[in-house]
Enzyme design. Structure first.
Site, short mmCIF file in Angstrom:
data_model
loop_
_atom_site.label_atom_id
_atom_site.label_comp_id
_atom_site.label_asym_id
_atom_site.label_seq_id
_atom_site.Cartn_x
_atom_site.Cartn_y
_atom_site.Cartn_z
N GLU A 31 -6.06 -1.56 67.37
CA GLU A 31 -4.64 -1.80 67.08
C GLU A 31 -4.22 -2.90 68.06
OE1 GLU A 31 -1.91 1.30 68.25
OE2 GLU A 31 -0.34 0.66 66.86
N ASP B 272 2.56 6.51 60.85
CA ASP B 272 2.44 6.36 62.31
C ASP B 272 3.64 6.93 63.08
OD1 ASP B 272 1.01 5.71 64.56
OD2 ASP B 272 1.25 3.54 64.40
N ASP B 273 4.75 6.22 63.10
CA ASP B 273 5.99 6.69 63.77
C ASP B 273 7.15 6.23 62.88
OD1 ASP B 273 4.86 7.42 66.61
OD2 ASP B 273 4.04 5.44 66.13
N1 ADE Z 1 1.74 6.63 70.17
C1 ADE Z 1 2.68 6.69 69.23
N2 ADE Z 1 2.53 5.68 68.35
C2 ADE Z 1 1.46 4.96 68.75
C3 ADE Z 1 0.79 3.80 68.26
N3 ADE Z 1 1.19 3.16 67.16
N4 ADE Z 1 -0.27 3.35 68.95
C4 ADE Z 1 -0.69 3.99 70.05
N5 ADE Z 1 -0.10 5.07 70.55
C5 ADE Z 1 0.97 5.57 69.91
ZN ZN Z 2 -0.64 6.07 65.97
#
Ligand code: ADE
Ligand code: ZN
Length: 321
Positions: A191, A269-270
């Site tokens: 990432e 993801d978030d």
């Molecule tokens: N913790 C929460 N979201 C994340 C992300 N996209 N990458 C790494 N750690 C995380």
């Molecule tokens: Zn993540």
């Protein structure tokens, strides 16, 4: 409507700002106003600032019932988008930061999973995660607690956080402990680290999936290896565009990785941090990558086959697609 399944979502990162404010108010806790850009948006401008903002939001979850509410609230929203299965990352380190025990953290999440399943027929499972930038000692402590506290909903071990810090081999003791106890594992890699970070994770950790892994696109041999070994990628195009890894969804290599034979899945993801949801990821992927309904169903099948839950549950879920 296409049925959806999600393997990569951080529970503490699922809260819309309104829920964070609600939790802060009911716990008489302060929340830094700089956490938010507007009523419904978080304020952050790069990945590291995002991690900080995420920590501030997570710090408003103070009780077992808060965790129940956050879990239930997220699964309820997923169910409205025809999601049948969600594997959620929980972070005992974030719970410990506010003084909550591992047991309360886990029981709260499990209660939210039960409530949502009863009401919406959606299944949730938990992947316990350590936080990479907190270092190997803390990761090992999480893994020890994880192994010592089995729970029917806890199906795997993982790692999030800043992958530019430390080396995957530092976390081998934690991952090996979890794996030797019979659990599958996954880590964020590729990432904010390049393809070498993915390779180092594959070489040093007993992982069965890769969180993101999107930067494999920079290394043709690595793509071929990931495809040949059928190592599923937990891809999150909306997240990667929001954090600035790619200019837009069409520049994101989701389709290239899929066409190269990689086992791809879609994830949020978030979600409120990245103005997305699992339903939105499917809709946008369909548009940006010209995916058919049958492609989308295959992505859901990929997720269920790559899930860390038991085979009987997988069969039940596959029958719903
Ligand atoms: N913790 C929460 N979201 C994340 C992300 N996209 N990458 C790494 N750690 C995380
Ligand atoms: Zn993540």
């Amino acid at each position: 409507m296409v049925k959806k399944a999600e393997l990569h979502v951080h529970l503490e990162g699922t809260m819309p700002p309104a829920l964070v404010r609600q939790l802060a108010a009911r716990n008489s806790a302060q929340i830094d106003p700089a956490t938010f850009k507007s009523e419904s948006e978080y304020a952050w401008d790069d990945f590291w600032h995002f991690l900080d903002c995420y920590d501030k939001a997570a710090a408003t979850i103070l009780t077992k019932d808060d965790y129940r509410m956050v879990t239930y609230d997220y699964l309820a929203r997923c169910a409205q988008e025809d999601t049948i299965y969600v594997e959620m990352f929980s972070s005992p380190d974030h719970a410990a930061e506010v003084g909550m025990s591992y047991a309360d953290h886990l029981e709260g999440i499990a209660a939210g999973i039960d409530d949502a399943q009863r009401e919406f027929d959606i299944v949730g499972r938990i992947i316990v995660t350590c936080v990479r930038h907190l270092g190997a000692q803390k990761a090992l402590k999480v893994a020890e607690r994880f192994v010592a506290t089995p729970h029917p909903y806890v199906v795997g071990f993982g790692m999030g956080g800043d992958e530019t810090q430390f080396h995957p081999k530092d976390f081998a003791p934690a991952f090996n402990l979890a794996n030797k106890a019979g659990f599958k594992t996954t880590t964020h890699a590729g990432e904010f680290g390049g393809p070498e970070s993915i390779r180092a994770s594959l070489d040093n950790l007993p992982i069965s999936r890769i969180g993101h892994g999107v930067r494999a696109i920079e290394d043709i041999a690595l793509i071929a290896e990931i495809a040949d070994r059928r190592i599923p990628l937990e891809l999150s195009p909306g997240s990667n565009v929001a954090t600035g890894l790619f200019r837009d969804r069409s520049s994101h290599p989701f389709k290239a990785l899929m066409d190269a034979g990689c086992v791809v899945t879609l994830n949020s993801d978030d979600p409120p941090f990245f103005a997305t949801s699992i339903g939105h990821e499917y809709d946008e992927a369909a548009q940006s990558y010209h995916l058919s309904e049958s492609d989308l169903n295959q992505i859901t099948r990929n997720a269920i086959l790559a899930a860390f839950c038991d085979e009987a549950l997988k069969e039940e879920l596959l029958a719903k697609i």
